[in-house]
Scaffold this motif. Structure first.
Motif, PDB file in Angstrom:
ATOM      1  N   ARG A  49       9.133  -2.650  -0.887  1.00 25.18           N
ATOM      2  CA  ARG A  49       9.010  -1.227  -1.213  1.00 25.18           C
ATOM      3  C   ARG A  49       8.762  -1.008  -2.695  1.00 25.18           C
ATOM      4  N   ALA A  52       5.194  -1.467  -3.321  1.00 27.15           N
ATOM      5  CA  ALA A  52       4.395  -0.352  -2.826  1.00 27.15           C
ATOM      6  C   ALA A  52       4.132   0.690  -3.894  1.00 27.15           C
ATOM      7  N   GLY A  53       4.900   0.679  -4.962  1.00 27.47           N
ATOM      8  CA  GLY A  53       4.674   1.620  -6.048  1.00 27.47           C
ATOM      9  C   GLY A  53       3.603   1.179  -7.022  1.00 27.47           C
ATOM     10  N   TRP A  56      -3.025   0.593  -6.316  1.00 26.96           N
ATOM     11  CA  TRP A  56      -3.894   0.043  -5.283  1.00 26.96           C
ATOM     12  C   TRP A  56      -5.318  -0.023  -5.818  1.00 26.96           C
ATOM     13  N   PRO A 100       5.737   2.166   7.466  1.00 25.73           N
ATOM     14  CA  PRO A 100       4.841   3.318   7.260  1.00 25.73           C
ATOM     15  C   PRO A 100       3.975   3.198   6.014  1.00 25.73           C
ATOM     16  N   GLU A 101       4.441   2.466   4.987  1.00 27.37           N
ATOM     17  CA  GLU A 101       3.679   2.360   3.739  1.00 27.37           C
ATOM     18  C   GLU A 101       2.604   1.266   3.874  1.00 27.37           C
ATOM     19  N   ARG A 102       1.388   1.653   3.558  1.00 28.14           N
ATOM     20  CA  ARG A 102       0.284   0.690   3.631  1.00 28.14           C
ATOM     21  C   ARG A 102       0.559  -0.543   2.768  1.00 28.14           C
ATOM     22  N   SER A 103       1.035  -0.337   1.561  1.00 30.29           N
ATOM     23  CA  SER A 103       1.233  -1.453   0.648  1.00 30.29           C
ATOM     24  C   SER A 103       2.310  -2.415   1.148  1.00 30.29           C
ATOM     25  N   VAL A 104       3.341  -1.891   1.798  1.00 31.57           N
ATOM     26  CA  VAL A 104       4.371  -2.760   2.371  1.00 31.57           C
ATOM     27  C   VAL A 104       3.753  -3.627   3.465  1.00 31.57           C
ATOM     28  N   ARG A 105       2.951  -3.008   4.315  1.00 28.51           N
ATOM     29  CA  ARG A 105       2.298  -3.772   5.376  1.00 28.51           C
ATOM     30  C   ARG A 105       1.358  -4.815   4.790  1.00 28.51           C
ATOM     31  N   ASP A 139      -5.341   0.702   8.700  1.00 28.03           N
ATOM     32  CA  ASP A 139      -5.880   0.494   7.356  1.00 28.03           C
ATOM     33  C   ASP A 139      -6.782  -0.737   7.347  1.00 28.03           C
TER      34      ASP A 139
END
Length: 396
Positions: A49, A52-53, A56, A100-105, A139
């Motif tokens: 998480r 995720a910040g 991108w 739910p977070e694209r970056s986490v996935r 995504d």
């Protein structure tokens, strides 16, 4: 009275006792936990998480997006969970895939690609979770990675594999709604299952079937690499025929990538027997792209004398065509500089071209300074373009 311990033996006994205590202490010590800068335990979820910040970065195509590798949170993730240690957290990484977070996935899927001996290749529960993401991921960047994970599932009918996953994996390869997943599957499924006829047939079908470019391009690349490996450094006729057909495809991107595969490289063999046919096609093609330059340069280096002359003639036409994009014209002129015996005479025509890239290439070929303005601005010391055979000066 107990046995006498001589002074010379006391240091040795002390060392042995200390060693034994250290061994006992090590056996009781728990594995070190990942910690943050404050020393608190850092969980894989917290680290994901935090990453995720980070910023991108979009790629040239939607599937190529990624997190900024310079971001401190990404660096922590890579060190603790994402690369060499990913195998220790395989289950946890799979559990993060529906986040739910694209970056986490994305960090979870990318981390899984580093697992050296993945359980999901034949573990029923893990494999089914990955297959669920093949139809659930929206995504493109994450979906491509998920596709690679799905494609690596073993489906051959042997003791190491899980044949019950054959149909779901092949379905992911055929899934028309998510071309980015199909591209990921196509990239690796043949390498993971090289002896399964259904897999080979499915990849060939994907390469031939009109549709989004990226899955078809990955399928063509996978078939070429597979043939090169199976034939110990050569590509079989059936694959070369498929590549030649694809090089004439209405989709310009598919055609250009197929042409590049026909050219071959120092790593993967191409299809020299198809060079004549492809040169004929390129000579009649008014819209050449940078990917075509790979074939033209390779033919100019390794082809027959006639093929070399054809390749150089096409390269010259590309440079001379103003509406061709700058990168392609520059690639063509650079190739001429390396392969054309008359490169200096030709390059002189572009020393003052409107395109700065061509000026740079021409100056490099001629071994002169790059002129920054028109010839009249450079004065008497300006390098003059080579003269024409008829005595006139060559234009731009």
């Amino acid at each position: 009275m107990g046995p006498r311990i001589f002074p010379a033996r006391r240091p040795l006994i002390a060392v042995l006792v200390a060693l034994a205590m250290a061994i006992v202490g090590c056996s009781r010590k728990q594995p070190p936990e990942a910690t943050n800068d404050a020393g608190a335990q850092l969980t894989i979820v917290d680290s994901a998480r935090a990453a995720a910040g980070c910023r991108w970065i979009d790629g040239k195509v939607p599937e190529d997006g990624f997190l900024d590798p310079a971001c401190p949170a990404v660096k922590v993730w890579e060190e603790k969970f994402g690369t060499t240690t990913a195998g220790q957290y395989e289950v946890e990484l799979v559990e993060l895939l529906p986040a739910p977070e694209r970056s986490v996935r994305w960090v979870a899927a990318r981390g899984l690609t580093f697992v050296r001996q993945p359980r999901w290749r034949k573990d029923d529960a893990l494999a089914r979770r990955l297959l669920a993401r093949a139809t659930g991921e929206t995504d493109p960047s994450v979906g491509r990675l998920v596709g690679e994970l799905v494609g690596s599932i073993w489906i051959a009918d042997d003791s190491l594999s899980s044949p019950q996953f054959a149909e779901p994996v092949l379905a992911a390869l055929r899934n028309g709604e998510r071309p980015f997943v199909r591209a990921g599957v196509a990239r690796v499924v043949l390498a993971a299952n090289p002896k399964v006829p259904a897999v080979h047939a499915a990849v060939v079908s994907l390469a031939r079937t009109p549709g989004p470019a990226s899955p078809r391009i990955e399928a063509l690349g996978a078939l070429t690499r597979h043939s090169d490996y199976e034939n110990r450094g050569s590509v079989d006729e059936a694959t070369c025929a498929l590549l030649l057909d694809a090089s004439r495809d209405p989709d310009a991107l598919v055609a250009a990538n197929a042409t590049k595969l026909i050219a071959g490289s120092r790593i993967v063999a191409g299809c020299p027997a198809k060079w004549d046919a492809r040169l004929t096609g390129l000579a009649e093609d008014p819209t050449l792209a940078a990917l075509h330059m790979t074939l033209l340069e390779r033919v100019a280096e390794l082809g027959t004398s006639k093929q070399q002359q054809q390749a150089v003639a096409i390269l010259r036409r590309v440079v001379e065509t103003k509406h061709v994009d700058s990168d392609t014209r520059s690639a063509a002129l650079s190739a001429i500089g390396q392969r054309d015996p008359e490169a200096r005479a030709f390059a002189g025509r572009f020393l003052y071209d409107d395109d700065l890239l061509l000026r740079l290439d021409a100056a490099r070929i001629l071994g002169v300074e790059v002129p920054l303005g028109p010839p009249e601005d450079a004065g008497a010391d300006a390098p003059a373009p080579p003269a024409r055979p008829d005595g006139g000066a060559r234009g731009k």
